[in-house]
Scaffold this motif. Structure first.
Motif, mmCIF file in Angstrom:
data_model
loop_
_atom_site.group_PDB
_atom_site.id
_atom_site.type_symbol
_atom_site.label_atom_id
_atom_site.label_comp_id
_atom_site.label_asym_id
_atom_site.label_seq_id
_atom_site.Cartn_x
_atom_site.Cartn_y
_atom_site.Cartn_z
ATOM 1 N N ARG A 142 1.710 -1.444 -7.636
ATOM 2 C CA ARG A 142 2.243 -2.146 -6.581
ATOM 3 C C ARG A 142 3.543 -1.098 -6.173
ATOM 4 N NH1 ARG A 142 6.412 -5.980 -7.397
ATOM 5 N NH2 ARG A 142 6.147 -5.998 -9.541
ATOM 6 N N ILE A 143 4.061 -1.169 -5.147
ATOM 7 C CA ILE A 143 5.216 -0.229 -4.623
ATOM 8 C C ILE A 143 6.339 -1.258 -4.527
ATOM 9 C CG2 ILE A 143 6.104 1.085 -2.941
ATOM 10 C CD1 ILE A 143 4.029 2.464 -4.547
ATOM 11 N N ILE A 144 7.486 -0.910 -5.042
ATOM 12 C CA ILE A 144 8.702 -1.875 -4.991
ATOM 13 C C ILE A 144 9.932 -1.018 -4.286
ATOM 14 C CG2 ILE A 144 10.305 -2.961 -6.412
ATOM 15 C CD1 ILE A 144 8.547 -2.836 -8.763
ATOM 16 N N PRO A 145 9.876 -1.409 -3.018
ATOM 17 C CA PRO A 145 11.060 -0.987 -2.037
ATOM 18 C C PRO A 145 12.541 -0.977 -2.551
ATOM 19 C CG PRO A 145 9.744 -2.620 -0.846
ATOM 20 C CD PRO A 145 9.633 -2.866 -2.415
ATOM 21 N N SER A 194 3.309 -0.223 -11.494
ATOM 22 C CA SER A 194 4.231 -0.162 -10.252
ATOM 23 C C SER A 194 5.396 1.058 -10.245
ATOM 24 C CB SER A 194 5.271 -1.616 -10.343
ATOM 25 O OG SER A 194 5.994 -1.526 -11.478
ATOM 26 N N LEU A 195 5.845 1.193 -9.011
ATOM 27 C CA LEU A 195 6.539 2.397 -8.747
ATOM 28 C C LEU A 195 7.646 1.910 -7.676
ATOM 29 C CD1 LEU A 195 4.209 5.386 -8.011
ATOM 30 C CD2 LEU A 195 5.973 5.309 -9.874
ATOM 31 N N SER A 196 9.069 2.354 -7.969
ATOM 32 C CA SER A 196 9.862 2.101 -7.108
ATOM 33 C C SER A 196 10.339 3.155 -6.129
ATOM 34 C CB SER A 196 11.451 1.746 -7.869
ATOM 35 O OG SER A 196 11.178 0.621 -8.658
ATOM 36 N N VAL A 197 10.146 2.993 -4.990
ATOM 37 C CA VAL A 197 10.269 3.740 -3.823
ATOM 38 C C VAL A 197 10.975 3.504 -2.819
ATOM 39 C CG1 VAL A 197 8.878 5.384 -2.142
ATOM 40 C CG2 VAL A 197 7.772 4.251 -4.266
ATOM 41 N N ILE A 198 12.009 4.470 -2.268
ATOM 42 C CA ILE A 198 12.942 4.330 -1.313
ATOM 43 C C ILE A 198 12.276 3.761 0.047
ATOM 44 C CG2 ILE A 198 14.747 5.697 0.051
ATOM 45 C CD1 ILE A 198 15.042 7.355 -2.281
ATOM 46 N N PHE A 234 4.510 14.663 -1.770
ATOM 47 C CA PHE A 234 4.542 13.422 -1.911
ATOM 48 C C PHE A 234 3.555 12.589 -2.309
ATOM 49 C CE2 PHE A 234 5.133 8.658 -0.750
ATOM 50 C CZ PHE A 234 6.196 8.409 -1.370
ATOM 51 N N VAL A 235 2.361 13.020 -1.493
ATOM 52 C CA VAL A 235 0.938 12.292 -1.704
ATOM 53 C C VAL A 235 0.463 12.390 -3.174
ATOM 54 C CG1 VAL A 235 -1.729 12.446 -0.948
ATOM 55 C CG2 VAL A 235 0.582 12.220 0.879
ATOM 56 N N LYS A 236 0.606 13.674 -3.527
ATOM 57 C CA LYS A 236 0.133 14.123 -4.813
ATOM 58 C C LYS A 236 0.862 13.312 -5.690
ATOM 59 C CE LYS A 236 -2.015 18.001 -5.114
ATOM 60 N NZ LYS A 236 -2.088 19.676 -5.595
ATOM 61 N N THR A 237 2.151 13.237 -5.552
ATOM 62 C CA THR A 237 3.075 12.402 -6.844
ATOM 63 C C THR A 237 2.766 11.456 -6.843
ATOM 64 O OG1 THR A 237 4.844 14.397 -6.462
ATOM 65 C CG2 THR A 237 5.215 12.504 -7.387
ATOM 66 N N MET A 238 2.373 10.725 -5.568
ATOM 67 C CA MET A 238 2.093 9.120 -5.650
ATOM 68 C C MET A 238 0.727 8.902 -6.127
ATOM 69 S SD MET A 238 4.609 7.299 -4.536
ATOM 70 C CE MET A 238 5.619 8.576 -5.400
ATOM 71 N N LEU A 239 -0.192 9.624 -5.901
ATOM 72 C CA LEU A 239 -1.474 9.580 -6.606
ATOM 73 C C LEU A 239 -1.386 9.886 -8.144
ATOM 74 C CD1 LEU A 239 -3.467 11.480 -4.122
ATOM 75 C CD2 LEU A 239 -3.576 9.241 -4.366
ATOM 76 N N ARG A 240 -0.796 11.024 -8.852
ATOM 77 C CA ARG A 240 -0.521 11.111 -10.021
ATOM 78 C C ARG A 240 0.200 9.830 -10.834
ATOM 79 N NH1 ARG A 240 3.800 13.154 -12.522
ATOM 80 N NH2 ARG A 240 4.546 14.042 -10.503
ATOM 81 N N LEU A 241 1.303 9.441 -10.097
ATOM 82 C CA LEU A 241 1.967 8.362 -10.845
ATOM 83 C C LEU A 241 1.298 7.157 -10.672
ATOM 84 C CD1 LEU A 241 5.749 9.196 -9.514
ATOM 85 C CD2 LEU A 241 4.679 9.832 -11.750
ATOM 86 N N GLY A 242 0.525 6.749 -9.491
ATOM 87 C CA GLY A 242 -0.130 5.460 -9.412
ATOM 88 C C GLY A 242 -1.316 5.281 -10.156
#
Length: 284
Positions: free
Chosen positions: A231-234, A167-171, A154-162
């Motif tokens: 930005r993280i969108i819950p 912004s990213l929508s995350v559960i 998850f960490v590496k995925t978030m870094l790549r996408l971020g």
């Protein structure tokens, strides 16, 4: 000598740092799809302890290939445990929060009723049962949300996408403890050594990072620590459908692990900083 099944995975890579003298078996050397090969490897090396850091980890794919996942996550650990029991040596098996149904908000203890929601969880639970049935000295270490500087997580995925998105929508309605692979590796080694001295410590234990957090909360921490403006969108789980159901409550009670082995919950924020520093070093 300690024998480790797995070479390229997150925990195996960390084990290699902590115990470079151990022998690490790749899939080519011991394919978990052939449990008899695992038995032969243990008998051939005659180690003083065995750690299984290999597994089927593709949660969604397991829904379509449950039989294959169960051989790797269930039958193979059982074969390993029986071989270890025959040699009178301890066996450490890594398991998962997915053996629980994810209900409620109370942290799961090792004695909590299991009830996996999908094929992956059922395959890991089958492995637990097979390890216990072998009757030897063993530790089953359930963990969750594993991250490191290696492999896919998850960490590496978030870094790549971020790095490329605003912004990213995350559960935000699944809660658990992000767990550094380095802490899992250290715990496996500690448990293997302790079981050599006291087989009565055999049983299931939990290890997860502190504090518990949602995926969205974890993602926001990753962005902040990495200096990314994303930005993280819950969002609720229903807005991000996946083939395999995920447990909403992956909180794990670590107290019995601390009592038996003196292993405390790792602080995942400190480990996240270390992982980010390692990733930065490898890209420079």
């Amino acid at each position: 000598m300690i024998l480790v099944f797995g070479r390229s995975g997150q925990v195996a890579r960390e084990l290699a740092r902590l115990a470079p003298e151990a022998v690490f078996l790749s899939r080519a050397e011991a394919d978990l799809a052939r449990p008899e090969a695992c038995t032969a490897a243990i008998l051939g090396h005659a180690p003083r302890a065995v750690i299984n850091a290999a597994a089927w980890t593709a949660v969604d794919a397991a829904e379509d290939e449950e039989a294959a996942a169960t051989v790797i996550n269930g039958d193979a650990p059982g074969a390993m445990a029986r071989a270890c029991a025959g040699l009178g040596i301890p066996f450490v098996q890594i398991s998962s929060d997915y053996v629980f149904d994810g209900s409620g908000e109370t942290p799961w203890t090792p004695d909590s009723p299991t009830g996996p929601l999908g094929a992956y969880g059922r395959s890991k639970l089958a492995g637990e049962a097979a390890v216990r049935a072998a009757g030897g000295a063993h530790a089953i270490l359930r963990t969750s949300w594993v991250f490191s500087a290696h492999g896919a997580n998850f960490v590496k995925t978030m870094l790549r996408l971020g790095a490329s998105r605003d912004s990213l929508s995350v559960i935000d309605d699944q809660m658990g403890g992000p767990t550094p692979a380095a802490a899992i590796a250290a715990a496996c080694l500690t448990m293997a050594q302790a079981l050599q001295q006291d087989p009565a410590l055999s049983g299931a234990y939990h290890l997860s990072g502190a504090p518990d957090v949602s995926w969205a909360g974890f993602a926001a921490e990753i962005m902040g620590a990495a200096g990314l403006a994303c930005r993280i969108i819950p969002i609720p789980s229903r807005d991000y459908p996946q083939k395999a159901p995920r447990p909403a409550n992956s909180r794990l009670d670590n107290s019995s692990l601390t009592q038996a082995f003196g292993i405390k919950r790792p602080a995942w924020r400190a480990s996240l900083a270390q992982v980010l520093a390692e990733l930065k070093d490898t890209t420079q």
